[in-house]
Scaffold this motif. Structure first.
Motif, PDB file in Angstrom:
ATOM      1  N   SER A 182     -15.601 -28.476 -12.592  1.00  0.00           N
ATOM      2  CA  SER A 182     -14.520 -28.297 -11.631  1.00  0.00           C
ATOM      3  C   SER A 182     -15.032 -28.149 -10.200  1.00  0.00           C
ATOM      4  O   SER A 182     -14.258 -28.263  -9.248  1.00  0.00           O
ATOM      5  CB  SER A 182     -13.687 -27.065 -12.002  1.00  0.00           C
ATOM      6  N   PHE A 183     -16.347 -27.879 -10.031  1.00  0.00           N
ATOM      7  CA  PHE A 183     -16.907 -27.717  -8.692  1.00  0.00           C
ATOM      8  C   PHE A 183     -17.149 -29.077  -8.038  1.00  0.00           C
ATOM      9  O   PHE A 183     -17.413 -30.079  -8.714  1.00  0.00           O
ATOM     10  CB  PHE A 183     -18.233 -26.956  -8.746  1.00  0.00           C
ATOM     11  N   MET A 184     -17.090 -29.092  -6.720  1.00  0.00           N
ATOM     12  CA  MET A 184     -17.410 -30.303  -5.970  1.00  0.00           C
ATOM     13  C   MET A 184     -18.899 -30.600  -6.124  1.00  0.00           C
ATOM     14  O   MET A 184     -19.737 -29.697  -6.093  1.00  0.00           O
ATOM     15  CB  MET A 184     -17.061 -30.110  -4.496  1.00  0.00           C
ATOM     16  N   GLU A 185     -19.230 -31.897  -6.264  1.00  0.00           N
ATOM     17  CA  GLU A 185     -20.622 -32.286  -6.492  1.00  0.00           C
ATOM     18  C   GLU A 185     -21.540 -31.828  -5.371  1.00  0.00           C
ATOM     19  O   GLU A 185     -22.656 -31.344  -5.623  1.00  0.00           O
ATOM     20  CB  GLU A 185     -20.720 -33.803  -6.648  1.00  0.00           C
ATOM     21  N   GLU A 186     -21.072 -31.929  -4.130  1.00  0.00           N
ATOM     22  CA  GLU A 186     -21.929 -31.522  -3.019  1.00  0.00           C
ATOM     23  C   GLU A 186     -22.208 -30.023  -3.042  1.00  0.00           C
ATOM     24  O   GLU A 186     -23.193 -29.549  -2.483  1.00  0.00           O
ATOM     25  CB  GLU A 186     -21.317 -31.928  -1.673  1.00  0.00           C
ATOM     26  N   ARG A 187     -21.323 -29.276  -3.695  1.00  0.00           N
ATOM     27  CA  ARG A 187     -21.529 -27.825  -3.789  1.00  0.00           C
ATOM     28  C   ARG A 187     -22.577 -27.486  -4.836  1.00  0.00           C
ATOM     29  O   ARG A 187     -23.333 -26.522  -4.679  1.00  0.00           O
ATOM     30  CB  ARG A 187     -20.193 -27.142  -4.133  1.00  0.00           C
ATOM     31  N   THR A 188     -22.632 -28.250  -5.903  1.00  0.00           N
ATOM     32  CA  THR A 188     -23.533 -27.922  -7.006  1.00  0.00           C
ATOM     33  C   THR A 188     -24.891 -28.612  -6.909  1.00  0.00           C
ATOM     34  O   THR A 188     -25.750 -28.382  -7.762  1.00  0.00           O
ATOM     35  CB  THR A 188     -22.882 -28.296  -8.351  1.00  0.00           C
ATOM     36  N   ASN A 189     -25.104 -29.434  -5.879  1.00  0.00           N
ATOM     37  CA  ASN A 189     -26.393 -30.113  -5.750  1.00  0.00           C
ATOM     38  C   ASN A 189     -27.557 -29.134  -5.644  1.00  0.00           C
ATOM     39  O   ASN A 189     -28.675 -29.445  -6.067  1.00  0.00           O
ATOM     40  CB  ASN A 189     -26.391 -31.049  -4.534  1.00  0.00           C
ATOM     41  N   SER A 190     -27.311 -27.984  -5.052  1.00  0.00           N
ATOM     42  CA  SER A 190     -28.385 -27.004  -4.885  1.00  0.00           C
ATOM     43  C   SER A 190     -28.334 -25.896  -5.942  1.00  0.00           C
ATOM     44  O   SER A 190     -29.027 -24.888  -5.832  1.00  0.00           O
ATOM     45  CB  SER A 190     -28.320 -26.373  -3.487  1.00  0.00           C
ATOM     46  N   PHE A 191     -27.492 -26.088  -6.977  1.00  0.00           N
ATOM     47  CA  PHE A 191     -27.363 -25.130  -8.072  1.00  0.00           C
ATOM     48  C   PHE A 191     -27.696 -25.810  -9.397  1.00  0.00           C
ATOM     49  O   PHE A 191     -27.571 -27.019  -9.537  1.00  0.00           O
ATOM     50  CB  PHE A 191     -25.921 -24.611  -8.190  1.00  0.00           C
ATOM     51  N   THR A 192     -28.084 -25.028 -10.369  1.00  0.00           N
ATOM     52  CA  THR A 192     -28.110 -25.491 -11.747  1.00  0.00           C
ATOM     53  C   THR A 192     -27.939 -24.273 -12.646  1.00  0.00           C
ATOM     54  O   THR A 192     -27.952 -23.128 -12.174  1.00  0.00           O
ATOM     55  CB  THR A 192     -29.404 -26.259 -12.084  1.00  0.00           C
ATOM     56  N   TYR A 193     -27.770 -24.507 -13.936  1.00  0.00           N
ATOM     57  CA  TYR A 193     -27.618 -23.399 -14.876  1.00  0.00           C
ATOM     58  C   TYR A 193     -28.359 -23.726 -16.158  1.00  0.00           C
ATOM     59  O   TYR A 193     -28.582 -24.897 -16.495  1.00  0.00           O
ATOM     60  CB  TYR A 193     -26.140 -23.109 -15.169  1.00  0.00           C
ATOM     61  N   LYS A 205     -38.071 -26.927 -17.869  1.00  0.00           N
ATOM     62  CA  LYS A 205     -38.829 -27.789 -16.951  1.00  0.00           C
ATOM     63  C   LYS A 205     -38.006 -29.022 -16.566  1.00  0.00           C
ATOM     64  O   LYS A 205     -38.038 -29.474 -15.414  1.00  0.00           O
ATOM     65  CB  LYS A 205     -40.145 -28.206 -17.599  1.00  0.00           C
ATOM     66  N   LYS A 206     -37.245 -29.560 -17.504  1.00  0.00           N
ATOM     67  CA  LYS A 206     -36.421 -30.739 -17.231  1.00  0.00           C
ATOM     68  C   LYS A 206     -35.250 -30.432 -16.298  1.00  0.00           C
ATOM     69  O   LYS A 206     -34.674 -31.348 -15.717  1.00  0.00           O
ATOM     70  CB  LYS A 206     -35.901 -31.324 -18.543  1.00  0.00           C
ATOM     71  N   LYS A 207     -34.916 -29.158 -16.131  1.00  0.00           N
ATOM     72  CA  LYS A 207     -33.831 -28.772 -15.225  1.00  0.00           C
ATOM     73  C   LYS A 207     -34.291 -28.732 -13.765  1.00  0.00           C
ATOM     74  O   LYS A 207     -33.467 -28.585 -12.866  1.00  0.00           O
ATOM     75  CB  LYS A 207     -33.273 -27.392 -15.620  1.00  0.00           C
ATOM     76  N   ARG A 208     -35.579 -28.815 -13.529  1.00  0.00           N
ATOM     77  CA  ARG A 208     -36.149 -28.843 -12.164  1.00  0.00           C
ATOM     78  C   ARG A 208     -35.641 -27.655 -11.327  1.00  0.00           C
ATOM     79  O   ARG A 208     -35.162 -27.795 -10.223  1.00  0.00           O
ATOM     80  CB  ARG A 208     -35.802 -30.164 -11.484  1.00  0.00           C
ATOM     81  N   ILE A 209     -35.783 -26.460 -11.883  1.00  0.00           N
ATOM     82  CA  ILE A 209     -35.193 -25.292 -11.234  1.00  0.00           C
ATOM     83  C   ILE A 209     -35.855 -24.952  -9.902  1.00  0.00           C
ATOM     84  O   ILE A 209     -35.234 -24.319  -9.046  1.00  0.00           O
ATOM     85  CB  ILE A 209     -35.211 -24.064 -12.164  1.00  0.00           C
ATOM     86  N   PHE A 210     -37.101 -25.381  -9.693  1.00  0.00           N
ATOM     87  CA  PHE A 210     -37.773 -25.054  -8.436  1.00  0.00           C
ATOM     88  C   PHE A 210     -37.324 -25.955  -7.293  1.00  0.00           C
ATOM     89  O   PHE A 210     -37.730 -25.755  -6.149  1.00  0.00           O
ATOM     90  CB  PHE A 210     -39.287 -25.116  -8.617  1.00  0.00           C
ATOM     91  N   SER A 211     -36.483 -26.925  -7.596  1.00  0.00           N
ATOM     92  CA  SER A 211     -35.897 -27.755  -6.540  1.00  0.00           C
ATOM     93  C   SER A 211     -34.486 -27.296  -6.182  1.00  0.00           C
ATOM     94  O   SER A 211     -33.841 -27.892  -5.326  1.00  0.00           O
ATOM     95  CB  SER A 211     -35.845 -29.226  -6.992  1.00  0.00           C
ATOM     96  N   LYS A 212     -34.008 -26.225  -6.825  1.00  0.00           N
ATOM     97  CA  LYS A 212     -32.663 -25.711  -6.601  1.00  0.00           C
ATOM     98  C   LYS A 212     -32.707 -24.390  -5.844  1.00  0.00           C
ATOM     99  O   LYS A 212     -33.636 -23.602  -5.983  1.00  0.00           O
ATOM    100  CB  LYS A 212     -31.935 -25.505  -7.937  1.00  0.00           C
ATOM    101  N   ASP A 225     -43.583 -16.914 -17.738  1.00  0.00           N
ATOM    102  CA  ASP A 225     -43.862 -18.086 -18.562  1.00  0.00           C
ATOM    103  C   ASP A 225     -43.271 -19.357 -17.953  1.00  0.00           C
ATOM    104  O   ASP A 225     -43.847 -20.445 -18.089  1.00  0.00           O
ATOM    105  CB  ASP A 225     -43.307 -17.869 -19.972  1.00  0.00           C
ATOM    106  N   ILE A 226     -42.145 -19.232 -17.275  1.00  0.00           N
ATOM    107  CA  ILE A 226     -41.573 -20.403 -16.588  1.00  0.00           C
ATOM    108  C   ILE A 226     -42.518 -20.884 -15.491  1.00  0.00           C
ATOM    109  O   ILE A 226     -42.810 -22.079 -15.375  1.00  0.00           O
ATOM    110  CB  ILE A 226     -40.187 -20.071 -15.998  1.00  0.00           C
ATOM    111  N   TYR A 227     -43.023 -19.955 -14.684  1.00  0.00           N
ATOM    112  CA  TYR A 227     -43.953 -20.318 -13.611  1.00  0.00           C
ATOM    113  C   TYR A 227     -45.213 -20.963 -14.192  1.00  0.00           C
ATOM    114  O   TYR A 227     -45.706 -21.974 -13.680  1.00  0.00           O
ATOM    115  CB  TYR A 227     -44.326 -19.082 -12.792  1.00  0.00           C
ATOM    116  N   LYS A 228     -45.733 -20.384 -15.272  1.00  0.00           N
ATOM    117  CA  LYS A 228     -46.959 -20.925 -15.867  1.00  0.00           C
ATOM    118  C   LYS A 228     -46.723 -22.321 -16.432  1.00  0.00           C
ATOM    119  O   LYS A 228     -47.559 -23.217 -16.280  1.00  0.00           O
ATOM    120  CB  LYS A 228     -47.448 -19.989 -16.983  1.00  0.00           C
ATOM    121  N   SER A 229     -45.581 -22.519 -17.095  1.00  0.00           N
ATOM    122  CA  SER A 229     -45.299 -23.816 -17.710  1.00  0.00           C
ATOM    123  C   SER A 229     -45.136 -24.915 -16.669  1.00  0.00           C
ATOM    124  O   SER A 229     -45.360 -26.094 -16.947  1.00  0.00           O
ATOM    125  CB  SER A 229     -44.039 -23.731 -18.579  1.00  0.00           C
ATOM    126  N   GLU A 230     -44.742 -24.515 -15.445  1.00  0.00           N
ATOM    127  CA  GLU A 230     -44.565 -25.476 -14.353  1.00  0.00           C
ATOM    128  C   GLU A 230     -45.873 -25.732 -13.596  1.00  0.00           C
ATOM    129  O   GLU A 230     -45.920 -26.580 -12.699  1.00  0.00           O
ATOM    130  CB  GLU A 230     -43.510 -24.958 -13.369  1.00  0.00           C
TER     131      GLU A 230
END
Length: 243
Positions: free
Chosen positions: A77-88, A111-118, A176-181
């Motif tokens: 339901s969120f606008m795409e431009e709003r969620t570009n910098s978010f993930t879950y 890792k596939k969610k690319r959380i460090f780019s959000k 562990d997330i930091y190490k895996s990345e």
């Protein structure tokens, strides 16, 4: 942003069947939730969930399947431009990570969610049959940054139950997330990332926690700036109110 402008999550059509299932569960207050990993070999369906009514923080009791239905529907339901910098993250991943046989798989999925780019990453947590919301903020930034402070927010609608007890599990998960990345930060720096527990509206009965997590996520997504620093308060930009 005022509460009147916030969109509320919608109820999927499968609600009644899962409510019946939930009523059959015993000792829900003290037992651990049964964790079943859906679609281990394939992604969840991207098809939009059908809805038939609104949901507010006062309604219903959510198991993991129902929670994920709500979350996916809310996200669309969120606008795409709003969620570009978010993930879950999927609502089961934190629980699955705690199982040794799934730990490596979960870290690979993350890792596939690319959380460090959000800028912001929502991590729903269900522990002790209770939902809370962990938010990673600016994890891709330097830990020495002053303007875009890497930090974590833990939003909990039952603070009397001491949400800080989750900290050891959260700290290990993040390490562990930091190490895996393959990130350059060392263990001391990672454990130094601030974990804040802001005051947020509280549930009034034992069934509302999952709905409050969706409520927090909704308001945070619509209100969060491109960046913020915890020195200005956390999160100073969200105005909470319970209908």
């Amino acid at each position: 942003m005022t509460k009147s402008n916030a969109r509320q999550p919608r109820v999927p059509a499968c609600r009644r069947a899962h409510q019946k299932k939930k009523r059959r569960q015993k000792d829900e207050e003290t037992s651990e939730p049964e964790v079943v990993c859906p679609s281990l070999g394939r992604e969840r369906s991207k098809k939009r969930v059908n809805c038939d009514s609104d949901i507010t923080p006062q309604q219903g009791n959510l198991d993991t399947h129902m929670f994920q239905c709500y979350l996916e529907n809310l996200w669309m339901s969120f606008m795409e431009e709003r969620t570009n910098s978010f993930t879950y993250l999927d609502c089961l991943w934190f629980s699955l990570y705690k199982k040794e046989s799934f730990e490596a798989k979960v870290l690979n999925w993350i890792k596939k969610k690319r959380i460090f780019s959000k800028n912001y990453v929502f991590v729903p947590i269900v522990r002790w049959c209770h939902w809370s919301l962990l938010i990673f903020c600016h994890f891709g930034e330097s830990l020495q940054s002053k303007s875009r402070t890497p930090c974590m927010l833990l939003l909990d609608s039952l603070q009397m139950a001491n949400p800080e007890r989750l900290e050891p599990e959260i700290r290990k998960f993040v390490l562990d997330i930091y190490k895996s990345e393959g990130r350059p930060e060392n263990e001391e720096q990672i454990y130094g990332i601030p974990l804040k527990v802001p005051k947020v509206p509280q549930q009034r009965n034992r069934y509302e926690c999952g709905n409050f997590v969706l409520y927090y996520l909704n308001l945070f997504t619509e209100s969060a700036p491109e960046s913020f620093s915890i020195s200005e308060g956390y999160p100073y930009f969200v105005s909470y109110s319970v209908p």
